[in-house]
Scaffold this motif. Sequence first.
Motif, PDB file in Angstrom:
ATOM      1  N   MET A 285      19.375   7.547  -7.690  1.00 17.85           N
ATOM      2  CA  MET A 285      18.311   6.781  -8.318  1.00 17.85           C
ATOM      3  C   MET A 285      17.521   6.057  -7.243  1.00 17.85           C
ATOM      4  SD  MET A 285      20.407   3.483  -9.869  1.00 17.85           S
ATOM      5  CE  MET A 285      18.898   2.640 -10.313  1.00 17.85           C
ATOM      6  N   THR A 286      16.272   5.742  -7.554  1.00 16.00           N
ATOM      7  CA  THR A 286      15.451   4.849  -6.753  1.00 16.00           C
ATOM      8  C   THR A 286      14.703   3.934  -7.728  1.00 16.00           C
ATOM      9  OG1 THR A 286      13.575   6.396  -6.745  1.00 16.00           O
ATOM     10  CG2 THR A 286      15.104   6.510  -4.880  1.00 16.00           C
ATOM     11  N   ALA A 287      14.136   2.873  -7.188  1.00 15.25           N
ATOM     12  CA  ALA A 287      13.331   1.966  -8.010  1.00 15.25           C
ATOM     13  C   ALA A 287      11.975   1.792  -7.338  1.00 15.25           C
ATOM     14  CB  ALA A 287      14.030   0.615  -8.157  1.00 15.25           C
ATOM     15  N   ARG A 298      20.326  -2.392 -15.275  1.00 20.88           N
ATOM     16  CA  ARG A 298      21.066  -1.523 -16.203  1.00 20.88           C
ATOM     17  C   ARG A 298      21.314  -0.140 -15.581  1.00 20.88           C
ATOM     18  NH1 ARG A 298      17.740  -4.282 -19.809  1.00 20.88           N
ATOM     19  NH2 ARG A 298      16.150  -2.638 -19.734  1.00 20.88           N
ATOM     20  N   ALA A 299      20.319   0.371 -14.851  1.00 23.52           N
ATOM     21  CA  ALA A 299      20.488   1.680 -14.201  1.00 23.52           C
ATOM     22  C   ALA A 299      21.573   1.625 -13.132  1.00 23.52           C
ATOM     23  CB  ALA A 299      19.165   2.135 -13.595  1.00 23.52           C
ATOM     24  N   LEU A 300      21.639   0.526 -12.401  1.00 29.34           N
ATOM     25  CA  LEU A 300      22.704   0.369 -11.410  1.00 29.34           C
ATOM     26  C   LEU A 300      24.067   0.340 -12.078  1.00 29.34           C
ATOM     27  CD1 LEU A 300      21.240  -2.265  -8.899  1.00 29.34           C
ATOM     28  CD2 LEU A 300      21.843   0.107  -8.412  1.00 29.34           C
ATOM     29  N   GLY A 301      24.156  -0.339 -13.206  1.00 39.63           N
ATOM     30  CA  GLY A 301      25.425  -0.379 -13.917  1.00 39.63           C
ATOM     31  C   GLY A 301      25.847   0.989 -14.393  1.00 39.63           C
ATOM     32  N   ALA A 302      24.903   1.753 -14.925  1.00 35.48           N
ATOM     33  CA  ALA A 302      25.222   3.106 -15.412  1.00 35.48           C
ATOM     34  C   ALA A 302      25.654   4.016 -14.262  1.00 35.48           C
ATOM     35  CB  ALA A 302      24.016   3.699 -16.120  1.00 35.48           C
ATOM     36  N   ASN A 306      25.910  -0.518  -6.330  1.00 33.03           N
ATOM     37  CA  ASN A 306      25.678  -1.920  -5.995  1.00 33.03           C
ATOM     38  C   ASN A 306      24.247  -2.205  -5.553  1.00 33.03           C
ATOM     39  OD1 ASN A 306      28.394  -2.535  -6.438  1.00 33.03           O
ATOM     40  ND2 ASN A 306      28.929  -1.878  -4.352  1.00 33.03           N
ATOM     41  N   GLY A 307      23.504  -1.158  -5.213  1.00 27.99           N
ATOM     42  CA  GLY A 307      22.150  -1.363  -4.734  1.00 27.99           C
ATOM     43  C   GLY A 307      21.333  -0.106  -4.880  1.00 27.99           C
ATOM     44  N   VAL A 308      20.003  -0.247  -4.716  1.00 32.66           N
ATOM     45  CA  VAL A 308      19.097   0.883  -4.887  1.00 32.66           C
ATOM     46  C   VAL A 308      17.907   0.699  -3.950  1.00 32.66           C
ATOM     47  CG1 VAL A 308      17.853  -0.268  -6.784  1.00 32.66           C
ATOM     48  CG2 VAL A 308      17.758   2.230  -6.560  1.00 32.66           C
ATOM     49  N   PRO A 366      25.041  -1.121   0.924  1.00 34.19           N
ATOM     50  CA  PRO A 366      25.192  -0.864  -0.513  1.00 34.19           C
ATOM     51  C   PRO A 366      24.473   0.396  -0.988  1.00 34.19           C
ATOM     52  CG  PRO A 366      23.655  -2.671  -0.148  1.00 34.19           C
ATOM     53  CD  PRO A 366      24.289  -2.365   1.181  1.00 34.19           C
ATOM     54  N   VAL A 367      23.659   0.990  -0.122  1.00 30.38           N
ATOM     55  CA  VAL A 367      22.994   2.256  -0.435  1.00 30.38           C
ATOM     56  C   VAL A 367      23.366   3.274   0.634  1.00 30.38           C
ATOM     57  CG1 VAL A 367      21.048   1.290  -1.710  1.00 30.38           C
ATOM     58  CG2 VAL A 367      20.937   1.420   0.784  1.00 30.38           C
ATOM     59  N   PRO A 368      23.314   4.580   0.312  1.00 28.24           N
ATOM     60  CA  PRO A 368      23.612   5.595   1.331  1.00 28.24           C
ATOM     61  C   PRO A 368      22.590   5.567   2.463  1.00 28.24           C
ATOM     62  CG  PRO A 368      23.629   6.543  -0.885  1.00 28.24           C
ATOM     63  CD  PRO A 368      23.043   5.182  -1.013  1.00 28.24           C
TER      64      PRO A 368
END
Length: 400
Positions: A285-287, A298-302, A306-308, A366-368
Amino acid sequence: MPPVLRATGLTKVFGARGEEALRLAGEGVARDEILRRTGSTLAVHDVGFSVERGELFVVMGLSGSGKSTLVRLLNRLIEPSAGTVEVDGQDLRALGDADLRTLRNDKVSMVFQHFALLPHRTVRENAAYALKIRGVPAAEQRERADWALRTVGLLDRADARPDQLSGGMQQRVGLARALAADSDVLLMDEPFSALDPLIRRDMQDLLVQLQTELHKTIVFITHDLNEAMRLGDRILMLKDGRTVQLGTGPEIISAPANAYVADFTSDVDRTRVLTAGDLLREPRMTARLGQSTGEVLRALGAAEANGVYVLDADRRIAGVARDDLLARARQEGRTAVGPRELVADYATTAPDRPLVEFVHLVGRHPVPLGVVDDDGRLLGVVPRAAVLDALAAVPARQEG
């Protein structure tokens, strides 16, 4: 554009009973059996490939695999028993002796393993020799020879004789001669194999640098797999005169065609072969800037993340939105992702960077690890699991 060089069905038999040997080869009879039955050696059989403009194409195999015969077929130093070679669409079989000499002088240069320098001529004269043969004016000979010598770091030795140079320097002169000739194709027949390991590494570095700057079309012959993996855009692997696999270095080590290739590649240092581009994945995902903080949280939870990465309109990284900062933003009534929700808690790399140079950056944020182009646009990510999988992978052995 059409390929600069194309080989089709290229075959060479040495010996008096060539036609019989060709017939047996077509029936799939092994090279040793052909030799036993006919006394003829099947040096190369039914090899085909094309080389694109600006490509560094490696032909590799062990001693006796047919690679040195193959490279000499590419400029008709050896006449093929069957098959064709085309340079810029021109079939070499159709050329008479004069046209063939012109092609070797103007279009296809060769760099030999043992330098092939003229001992009675200076370094500058050796570098300019192909130009002299063409009848290029003396002033232009000197200008281009000096440019080539400067390019390989030897202009200060231009007036020396070859026997006053080390082996590595002599090979640089051979390379300078090929560069000065400005041929469409360079054929390099194990050019570094006679050098000691440190000088050999320096010459590999030089070739990589020159290829980055000059984008020459090169066919490079080697028996050293690590050298092939380091230099080649694509690699043709030969065994007993036949093609066993053609692909990029990462393709060959990750999907060997048979047990022979798997054995051959088992000791390759994958960290120096695999690049960020080879391990690239689409981010889960990205934002985007201005997106709803609640929606992103909510997308992070799904995604159990931990981060985007938050991207601007041009897909450049604006920063990372962490779940804790997004939760605080909601509590404080900020409904859109903006600079206050972003941190620089990430690392990036270029797609052509080898794994050995970025593995220490993986899994620390927290992100790759982000993979970005020259303009900073996000191309994809390298997850920690992809790195571990690549390093742990042992190719499955196949029959054959």
